[in-house]
Design an enzyme around this catalytic site. Structure first.
Site, PDB file in Angstrom:
ATOM      1  N   GLU A  29       0.788  -1.127   0.031  1.00  0.00           N
ATOM      2  CA  GLU A  29       0.130  -0.089  -0.126  1.00  0.00           C
ATOM      3  C   GLU A  29       0.759   1.472   0.006  1.00  0.00           C
ATOM      4  O   GLU A  29       1.930   1.396   0.981  1.00  0.00           O
ATOM      5  CB  GLU A  29      -0.772  -0.171   1.483  1.00  0.00           C
ATOM      6  CG  GLU A  29      -1.759   1.350   1.269  1.00  0.00           C
ATOM      7  CD  GLU A  29      -2.846   1.146   2.618  1.00  0.00           C
ATOM      8  OE1 GLU A  29      -3.576   1.682   2.719  1.00  0.00           O
ATOM      9  OE2 GLU A  29      -2.601  -0.058   3.630  1.00  0.00           O
TER      10      GLU A  29
ATOM     11  N   LYS B 183      -9.239   2.403  -2.582  1.00  0.00           N
ATOM     12  CA  LYS B 183      -9.787   1.808  -1.287  1.00  0.00           C
ATOM     13  C   LYS B 183     -10.858   2.368  -0.836  1.00  0.00           C
ATOM     14  O   LYS B 183     -11.433   3.363  -0.672  1.00  0.00           O
ATOM     15  CB  LYS B 183      -8.609   2.255  -0.212  1.00  0.00           C
ATOM     16  CG  LYS B 183      -8.677   1.550   1.183  1.00  0.00           C
ATOM     17  CD  LYS B 183      -7.542   1.751   1.842  1.00  0.00           C
ATOM     18  CE  LYS B 183      -7.358   0.816   3.205  1.00  0.00           C
ATOM     19  NZ  LYS B 183      -6.280   1.230   3.893  1.00  0.00           N
TER      20      LYS B 183
ATOM     21  N   CYS C  28      -5.542  -3.500   2.066  1.00  0.00           N
ATOM     22  CA  CYS C  28      -5.482  -3.498   3.606  1.00  0.00           C
ATOM     23  C   CYS C  28      -6.807  -3.741   4.214  1.00  0.00           C
ATOM     24  O   CYS C  28      -7.201  -4.684   4.084  1.00  0.00           O
ATOM     25  CB  CYS C  28      -4.678  -2.257   4.103  1.00  0.00           C
ATOM     26  SG  CYS C  28      -3.995  -2.342   5.840  1.00  0.00           S
TER      27      CYS C  28
END
Length: 262
Positions: A41, A110, A144
């Site tokens: 990330e 995300k 994540c």
């Protein structure tokens, strides 16, 4: 498909230096037979860089994407990496997949932002399932915290994802996600999950490493420690097909019972 996971925080604050780190890792991965290299990330710029996130953010088709496409072509493998994406008036925490011929295959923003730091610097995406075809596999992208929501991963399973790439910035004390949650996600959704983390301390964050590629049997094919590393593991379509036949979770679902979940 041999898959390489680059566990590294690179050089926070310097896209130029991180491109050099990525290029060197791509060379090593390609020499070991990998067809895909995944980086963590926000690898392009660093994660805990404060307001520099906005300054270093680039569009999905920006100069950094062009540089990574050149690395992918020269090294002969696909590359997935995390970066801050400038899109209009906002910045997303994004991950992009570029093929070995330099084509931008997929870009994911995300959807679930973690903590005040991310909510202060990013705008969440609104598309859960982003996929691309790569060497006969359907590859999905997630970042994540997204993988900690079972609905997210199940959506990928229902859409046919074979290999889920999860660039991450997993920090202490949440290492159980890498150790336990990720293998369970792989098993319950019958897919491979590649979870590739940052390492060391950046600002207030202490990244725990422990990158892994887990198979549909819930077993880690490889797992890193707490230092910088380049991991290699194989994604086997034949094993995946056999595992799905033996563990028919998706066939045995009863969606009519799950209305209360949404």
């Amino acid at each position: 498909m041999r898959t390489a996971l680059l566990q590294s925080s690179g050089r926070p604050g310097s896209s130029v230096e991180n491109l050099k780190v990525l290029d060197e890792a791509a060379g090593r991965a390609a020499a070991a037979g990998a067809g895909l290299l995944a980086a963590p990330e926000m690898f392009l710029t660093g994660y805990a860089i404060g307001d520099d996130i906005g300054r270093l953010a680039e569009p999905a088709d920006g100069e950094a994407a062009d540089a990574i496409a050149e690395i992918a072509c020269r090294r002969g493998l696909a590359i997935a990496y995390g970066y801050p994406e400038h899109a209009g008036d906002v910045v997303h925490n994004s991950a992009q997949l570029i093929s070995a011929d330099g084509t931008r295959l997929a870009n994911y923003r995300k959807t679930h932002l973690f903590g005040c730091f991310e909510r202060d610097h990013f705008t969440p995406g609104d598309e859960t399932v982003v996929q691309a075809e790569l060497d006969g596999l359907r590859v999905g992208l997630m970042i994540c915290y997204d993988v900690e929501f079972p609905e997210n991963v199940r959506a990928h399973a229902l859409a046919g994802t074979d290999l889920l790439l999860v660039p991450t910035a997993q920090m202490h004390p949440f290492q159980f996600v890498a150790e336990s949650v990720v293998p369970v996600r792989a098993f319950e959704n019958q897919m491979y999950v590649a979870y590739v983390n940052r390492v060391g301390r950046e600002g207030e964050f202490d990244f725990v490493g422990l990158s892994t590629l887990a198979g549909p049997d819930g077993v880690a094919r490889t797992r890193a420690g707490r230092g910088e590393d380049l991991l290699l593991a194989d994604v086997d379509p034949a094993f995946l097909a056999a595992s799905r036949e033996a563990n028919p979770y998706l066939k045995d679902r009863r969606p009519g019972l799950y209305g209360s979940l949404v």
